[in-house]
Design a protein around this motif. Structure first.
Motif, PDB file in Angstrom:
ATOM      1  N   LYS A  14      29.136  45.103 -13.917  1.00  0.00           N
ATOM      2  CA  LYS A  14      30.377  45.744 -13.496  1.00  0.00           C
ATOM      3  C   LYS A  14      31.554  44.849 -13.864  1.00  0.00           C
ATOM      4  O   LYS A  14      31.668  43.727 -13.394  1.00  0.00           O
ATOM      5  N   LYS A  15      32.428  45.362 -14.716  1.00  0.00           N
ATOM      6  CA  LYS A  15      33.577  44.578 -15.160  1.00  0.00           C
ATOM      7  C   LYS A  15      34.663  44.623 -14.091  1.00  0.00           C
ATOM      8  O   LYS A  15      35.092  45.699 -13.662  1.00  0.00           O
ATOM      9  N   ILE A  16      35.117  43.443 -13.661  1.00  0.00           N
ATOM     10  CA  ILE A  16      36.093  43.371 -12.569  1.00  0.00           C
ATOM     11  C   ILE A  16      37.438  42.850 -13.065  1.00  0.00           C
ATOM     12  O   ILE A  16      38.468  43.468 -12.828  1.00  0.00           O
ATOM     13  N   ASN A  36      42.887  47.080  -2.659  1.00  0.00           N
ATOM     14  CA  ASN A  36      41.467  46.767  -2.558  1.00  0.00           C
ATOM     15  C   ASN A  36      40.764  47.073  -3.878  1.00  0.00           C
ATOM     16  O   ASN A  36      41.058  48.089  -4.518  1.00  0.00           O
ATOM     17  N   GLY A  37      39.844  46.210  -4.268  1.00  0.00           N
ATOM     18  CA  GLY A  37      39.066  46.450  -5.477  1.00  0.00           C
ATOM     19  C   GLY A  37      39.768  46.088  -6.757  1.00  0.00           C
ATOM     20  O   GLY A  37      39.257  46.376  -7.854  1.00  0.00           O
ATOM     21  N   SER A  38      40.923  45.434  -6.667  1.00  0.00           N
ATOM     22  CA  SER A  38      41.674  45.108  -7.880  1.00  0.00           C
ATOM     23  C   SER A  38      41.174  43.841  -8.565  1.00  0.00           C
ATOM     24  O   SER A  38      41.491  43.592  -9.728  1.00  0.00           O
ATOM     25  N   GLY A  39      40.392  43.011  -7.829  1.00  0.00           N
ATOM     26  CA  GLY A  39      39.837  41.803  -8.431  1.00  0.00           C
ATOM     27  C   GLY A  39      40.387  40.509  -7.853  1.00  0.00           C
ATOM     28  O   GLY A  39      40.145  39.425  -8.385  1.00  0.00           O
ATOM     29  N   LYS A  40      41.113  40.584  -6.734  1.00  0.00           N
ATOM     30  CA  LYS A  40      41.751  39.393  -6.167  1.00  0.00           C
ATOM     31  C   LYS A  40      40.734  38.339  -5.739  1.00  0.00           C
ATOM     32  O   LYS A  40      40.845  37.169  -6.105  1.00  0.00           O
ATOM     33  N   SER A  41      39.741  38.744  -4.964  1.00  0.00           N
ATOM     34  CA  SER A  41      38.743  37.773  -4.504  1.00  0.00           C
ATOM     35  C   SER A  41      37.849  37.311  -5.641  1.00  0.00           C
ATOM     36  O   SER A  41      37.373  36.168  -5.638  1.00  0.00           O
ATOM     37  N   VAL A 217      51.380  41.357  -9.361  1.00  0.00           N
ATOM     38  CA  VAL A 217      50.587  42.486  -8.898  1.00  0.00           C
ATOM     39  C   VAL A 217      49.330  42.577  -9.756  1.00  0.00           C
ATOM     40  O   VAL A 217      49.408  42.690 -10.983  1.00  0.00           O
ATOM     41  N   LEU A 218      48.187  42.500  -9.095  1.00  0.00           N
ATOM     42  CA  LEU A 218      46.893  42.619  -9.774  1.00  0.00           C
ATOM     43  C   LEU A 218      46.347  44.017  -9.507  1.00  0.00           C
ATOM     44  O   LEU A 218      46.195  44.425  -8.358  1.00  0.00           O
ATOM     45  N   GLY A 221      41.995  44.824 -12.442  1.00  0.00           N
ATOM     46  CA  GLY A 221      41.493  43.643 -13.139  1.00  0.00           C
ATOM     47  C   GLY A 221      42.481  42.876 -13.982  1.00  0.00           C
ATOM     48  O   GLY A 221      42.084  41.934 -14.679  1.00  0.00           O
ATOM     49  N   LYS A 222      43.758  43.234 -13.919  1.00  0.00           N
ATOM     50  CA  LYS A 222      44.737  42.488 -14.722  1.00  0.00           C
ATOM     51  C   LYS A 222      46.094  42.477 -14.029  1.00  0.00           C
ATOM     52  O   LYS A 222      46.374  43.314 -13.170  1.00  0.00           O
ATOM     53  N   ILE A 223      46.923  41.512 -14.416  1.00  0.00           N
ATOM     54  CA  ILE A 223      48.276  41.426 -13.893  1.00  0.00           C
ATOM     55  C   ILE A 223      49.118  42.509 -14.556  1.00  0.00           C
ATOM     56  O   ILE A 223      49.264  42.525 -15.779  1.00  0.00           O
ATOM     57  N   VAL A 224      49.662  43.413 -13.754  1.00  0.00           N
ATOM     58  CA  VAL A 224      50.410  44.533 -14.316  1.00  0.00           C
ATOM     59  C   VAL A 224      51.913  44.400 -14.097  1.00  0.00           C
ATOM     60  O   VAL A 224      52.702  45.109 -14.720  1.00  0.00           O
ATOM     61  N   LYS A 225      52.310  43.495 -13.185  1.00  0.00           N
ATOM     62  CA  LYS A 225      53.736  43.292 -12.959  1.00  0.00           C
ATOM     63  C   LYS A 225      53.950  41.931 -12.312  1.00  0.00           C
ATOM     64  O   LYS A 225      53.151  41.502 -11.480  1.00  0.00           O
TER      65      LYS A 225
END
Length: 244
Positions: A14-16, A36-41, A217-218, A221-225
């Motif tokens: 699973k790609k995070i 939630n689920g964006s990949g922070k942890s 902002v993550l 899985g990536k920084i979007v802003k």
């Protein structure tokens, strides 16, 4: 201090993290927010060296690649992670744990290990700064601690170990306002021109007390802003919808 380029991370196929980029200079405090689920942890886990992730991309700490560096070596080199859910460790005395941890770091850095009295002086000083009851330090590590006590204990570890790169993984979750202020004061009193912070949080309220230099902002899985603390206030009002 930290340079991440095109970081990808997956677990169990699973790609995070999907091409994450961030650069943190000495003395800077960066906040990462996201749903939630964006990949922070996952980002926090990857930085600390937790096993089980398949990783690609560039991950450098103080100019050195972290690819082949183990968890304990990262800690010895000055990377610290405060957990979202600190683990209870029955049978391990809190003060003994702290002294052993500090002496392992000192030994790895070529410094003299501290005797019991020297360490006790440091521990009392740092725990008093956080307003912690010294009785906590004679108890088993995190066993029977409230959520706030566990988080204070994480900040005490940070102050005693004095790392170069501090990663706080949702340290504010579950804290009442008094505990939140104590945690924030512990972070603010540790900030200097050499130390860097990566603060991962869901909510803007922590950033009322810990003023970030940059907010990211993550999402997916990536920084979007990215922006300044005003971005956190905008997110508090609008949420994450429309951020891409």
């Amino acid at each position: 201090m930290l340079e991440i380029k095109n970081l990808n991370a997956s677990i169990n196929d699973k790609k995070i993290l999907k091409g994450l980029n961030i650069s943190i200079k000495p003395g800077e405090l960066h906040a990462i927010m996201g749903p939630n689920g964006s990949g922070k942890s996952t980002l926090a886990n990857v930085l600390s060296g937790k096993e089980g992730y398949k990783i690609s991309g560039e991950l450098k700490y103080q100019g050195e690649s972290l690819d082949e560096i183990s968890i304990d070596e990262r800690a010895q080199k000055g990377i610290f992670l405060a957990f979202q859910y600190p683990t209870e460790i029955p049978g391990v005395n809190t003060s003994n744990f702290l002294r052993t941890s500090l002496n392992k770091v000192r030994k790895a850095q070529g410094k003299k290990e501290l005797d019991a009295l020297s360490f006790l002086k440091i521990m009392k000083e740092k725990s008093n700064e956080l307003g912690m009851d010294e009785k906590m330090l004679s108890r088993q590590l995190n066993v029977g601690f409230s959520g706030g006590e566990k988080k204070k204990n994480e900040i005490l570890q940070m102050k005693i170990l004095d790392p170069n790169l501090v990663i706080l993984d949702e340290t504010d979750s579950g804290l009442d306002i008094d505990a939140l202020k104590i945690v924030a004061d512990g972070v603010n009193s540790s900030r200097n021109k050499e130390k860097s912070f990566l603060v991962i949080t869901h909510y803007q309220r922590l950033l009322n007390f810990i003023k970030p230099d940059f907010v990211h902002v993550l999402a997916d899985g990536k920084i979007v802003k990215s922006g300044t603390k005003e971005l956190a206030m905008e997110l508090e009002k609008t949420g994450y919808k429309g951020i891409n």
